[in-house]
Write an enzyme that holds these catalytic residues in place. Structure first.
Site, PDB file in Angstrom:
ATOM      1  N   ASP A 115      41.638  45.711  37.910  1.00 30.21           N
ATOM      2  CA  ASP A 115      40.736  46.270  36.897  1.00 30.21           C
ATOM      3  C   ASP A 115      41.094  45.663  35.551  1.00 30.21           C
ATOM      4  O   ASP A 115      42.249  45.300  35.309  1.00 30.21           O
ATOM      5  CB  ASP A 115      40.875  47.792  36.830  1.00 30.21           C
ATOM      6  CG  ASP A 115      40.285  48.498  38.040  1.00 30.21           C
ATOM      7  OD1 ASP A 115      39.367  47.938  38.664  1.00 30.21           O
ATOM      8  OD2 ASP A 115      40.734  49.610  38.355  1.00 30.21           O
ATOM      9  N   ASP A 132      32.992  47.730  40.051  1.00 28.61           N
ATOM     10  CA  ASP A 132      32.753  49.148  39.786  1.00 28.61           C
ATOM     11  C   ASP A 132      31.420  49.355  39.066  1.00 28.61           C
ATOM     12  O   ASP A 132      30.670  50.283  39.373  1.00 28.61           O
ATOM     13  CB  ASP A 132      33.890  49.736  38.939  1.00 28.61           C
ATOM     14  CG  ASP A 132      35.235  49.671  39.631  1.00 28.61           C
ATOM     15  OD1 ASP A 132      35.273  49.630  40.879  1.00 28.61           O
ATOM     16  OD2 ASP A 132      36.255  49.659  38.922  1.00 28.61           O
TER      17      ASP A 132
END
Length: 159
Positions: A115, A132
């Protein structure tokens, strides 16, 4: 699976799948290569998420990749069973499945999902990645079509 879709839909499905997967993995590569940025709204940082959304279920990190794989395969099996639902939302499912496999690849290659986007203007939000965002967009597309455009189609059939 793709006999459900027309030739044109199949091509669009694969283009969307490859585009989402490639974009997500490219941005993750840049992040892994040291790309950082500190902005007033959002920063680029490197975080390994060994859980799921908001690092939930991180205690399952050894098993999470297999659970993740099982859920993706279950989704594909469901779409094979619900052919009309898949055909109606094939573009959203291309994005969703591609993003899911991109995050799954991270679970097998790294210590967790890579991330990098950290929103911190007005409030601090979880760190997330391109996959995401694509998952959220694909779910939103399905919900919008189901709730707002299905009713119009049903009403059109009544006249």
């Amino acid at each position: 699976m793709f006999k459900i879709l027309s030739k044109k839909q199949t091509i669009v499905f694969f283009i969307a799948f490859v585009a989402v997967f490639t974009l997500d993995q490219f941005v993750k590569y840049l992040s892994l290569s040291g790309m950082r940025y500190n902005g007033s709204f959002m920063s680029l940082v490197l975080v390994y998420n060994d859980g799921v959304a908001f690092s939930m279920f991180a205690f399952l990190k050894e098993y999470l990749k297999y659970i993740h794989l099982a859920l993706l395969l279950a989704l594909i099996a469901y779409l094979l069973w619900q052919k009309s639902f898949f055909k109606e939302h094939f573009l959203a499912f291309a994005m969703l499945i591609s993003a899911g496999f991109s995050n799954l690849l991270d679970r097998f290659l790294h210590i967790g999902v890579v991330d990098m986007f950290f929103w911190h203007k007005w409030f601090e939000f979880a760190v997330f990645n391109v996959a995401d965002v694509m998952i959220n967009i694909s779910v939103a597309l399905i919900l919008i079509k189901e709730f707002f455009f299905k009713k119009k189609d049903k009403n059109a059939n009544l006249t």
